[in-house]
Scaffold this motif. Structure first.
Motif, PDB file in Angstrom:
ATOM      1  N   TYR A 124       2.158   5.111  14.738  1.00 53.20           N
ATOM      2  CA  TYR A 124       2.982   6.311  14.888  1.00 53.20           C
ATOM      3  C   TYR A 124       2.573   7.040  16.154  1.00 53.20           C
ATOM      4  CZ  TYR A 124       3.061   5.463   9.819  1.00 53.20           C
ATOM      5  OH  TYR A 124       3.146   4.887   8.575  1.00 53.20           O
TER       6      TYR A 124
ATOM      7  N   TYR B 110       7.920   5.404  15.408  1.00 49.95           N
ATOM      8  CA  TYR B 110       7.143   4.712  14.384  1.00 49.95           C
ATOM      9  C   TYR B 110       7.434   3.217  14.474  1.00 49.95           C
ATOM     10  CZ  TYR B 110       6.797   3.008   9.463  1.00 49.95           C
ATOM     11  OH  TYR B 110       6.553   2.301   8.310  1.00 49.95           O
TER      12      TYR B 110
ATOM     13  N   ASP C 121      -0.328  -0.274   6.246  1.00 45.41           N
ATOM     14  CA  ASP C 121       0.906  -0.971   5.901  1.00 45.41           C
ATOM     15  C   ASP C 121       2.113  -0.052   5.823  1.00 45.41           C
ATOM     16  OD1 ASP C 121       0.056  -1.153   2.337  1.00 45.41           O
ATOM     17  OD2 ASP C 121       0.264   0.517   3.730  1.00 45.41           O
ATOM     18  N   GLY C 122       2.084   1.067   6.505  1.00 52.86           N
ATOM     19  CA  GLY C 122       3.239   1.950   6.471  1.00 52.86           C
ATOM     20  C   GLY C 122       3.284   2.866   5.278  1.00 52.86           C
ATOM     21  N   ALA C 123       2.244   2.836   4.472  1.00 46.76           N
ATOM     22  CA  ALA C 123       2.163   3.784   3.354  1.00 46.76           C
ATOM     23  C   ALA C 123       2.050   5.196   3.902  1.00 46.76           C
ATOM     24  CB  ALA C 123       0.960   3.454   2.476  1.00 46.76           C
ATOM     25  N   SER C 124       2.463   6.133   3.136  1.00 50.77           N
ATOM     26  CA  SER C 124       2.491   7.501   3.630  1.00 50.77           C
ATOM     27  C   SER C 124       1.151   8.177   3.598  1.00 50.77           C
ATOM     28  CB  SER C 124       3.486   8.311   2.809  1.00 50.77           C
ATOM     29  OG  SER C 124       4.779   7.819   3.030  1.00 50.77           O
ATOM     30  N   TYR C 125       0.151   7.524   3.129  1.00 42.50           N
ATOM     31  CA  TYR C 125      -1.202   8.067   3.219  1.00 42.50           C
ATOM     32  C   TYR C 125      -2.011   7.116   4.077  1.00 42.50           C
ATOM     33  CZ  TYR C 125      -1.460   4.738  -0.626  1.00 42.50           C
ATOM     34  OH  TYR C 125      -1.339   3.625  -1.405  1.00 42.50           O
ATOM     35  N   GLY C 126      -3.245   7.498   4.363  1.00 46.75           N
ATOM     36  CA  GLY C 126      -4.102   6.571   5.091  1.00 46.75           C
ATOM     37  C   GLY C 126      -3.855   6.514   6.584  1.00 46.75           C
ATOM     38  N   TYR C 127      -3.204   7.561   7.160  1.00 42.81           N
ATOM     39  CA  TYR C 127      -3.090   7.624   8.611  1.00 42.81           C
ATOM     40  C   TYR C 127      -4.470   7.859   9.215  1.00 42.81           C
ATOM     41  CZ  TYR C 127       2.033   8.552   8.740  1.00 42.81           C
ATOM     42  OH  TYR C 127       3.390   8.496   8.660  1.00 42.81           O
TER      43      TYR C 127
END
Lengths: 114, 114
Positions: free
Chosen positions: A33, A48, A97-103
């Motif tokens: 991102y 993204y 993997d594009g999950a919304s957490y874990g940036y």
């Protein structure tokens, strides 16, 4: 590397010049991102990348902005004909993997257009 | 139009007291919420999150509360420590693992005074 690496950390450029900002995500992270933070503003989404899918470019503010991601790894954000309003901190983040957490964010590139 | 709002740009709290940071959102599709912490010259780091199926999530000194009917969440830090001084960003996503970029607020600068 262990984290997300961005270069340069600081960039001063003259109005009208082109700039390239680089992001090295965490190895193996498929999602990448770009955000920017202007003075007094929050983090504004720019673009993204997720795996081999077409990038989500919905946040790019104008056609002077473009980004690419080569080989699913390194990404370059290019700003053509820079304007003073482009001055901001440009932040890159990656996630597994594009999950919304874990940036995981890099430290950013502070761009100043004079 | 801001979908995630942090209406207090700054907050000052004495060491040992509770810090309460607030966040409001407008998009009823948001179902996952996160708080990030940012020190100067560093990228934001993930702090705590909450799914819309819960109304509270606790991790050590940090607790996030979610009031879905009011579209409001808050981050409580107790007891506050000088090292907590940072900018705190609220973020939201429409769909856990939905491959949608996070939407961030403008941030609240917390100063914990010793």
């Amino acid at each position: 590397g262990a984290g997300v690496s961005q270069s340069p950390s600081n960039k001063v450029t003259e109005k009208g010049k082109d700039v390239e900002l680089r992001c090295d995500p965490i190895s193996g992270h498929t999602a990448l991102y770009w955000y920017r933070q202007s003075l007094g503003q929050g983090l504004e989404f720019l673009i993204y990348f997720q795996g081999n899918s077409a990038p989500d470019k919905s946040g790019l503010p104008s056609d002077r902005f473009s980004a690419e991601r080569t080989g699913g790894s390194v990404s370059t954000l290019t700003i053509q004909r820079t304007q003073q309003e482009d001055s901001a901190v440009y932040l890159c983040a990656s996630s597994p993997d594009g999950a919304s957490y874990g940036y995981t964010f890099g430290s950013g590139t502070r761009l100043t257009v004079v | 139009d801001q979908q995630v709002k942090q209406n207090s740009p700054s907050l000052s709290v004495q060491e040992g007291r509770i810090s309460i940071l607030n966040c409001d959102y407008t998009n009823s599709m948001f179902d996952y919420f996160l708080w990030y912490k940012k020190y100067p010259a560093e990228g934001p780091t993930f702090l705590i999150s909450i799914s819309s199926i819960k109304d509270k999530n606790e991790d050590g000194r940090f607790t996030v509360f979610l009031n879905k009917s009011a579209k409001h969440l808050s981050l409580h830090i107790v007891p506050s420590q000088p090292g907590d001084s940072a900018v705190y960003f609220c973020a939201a996503s429409a769909g856990l693992r939905g491959n949608t970029p996070l939407v961030f607020g403008k941030g609240t600068r917390l100063s914990v005074i010793a």
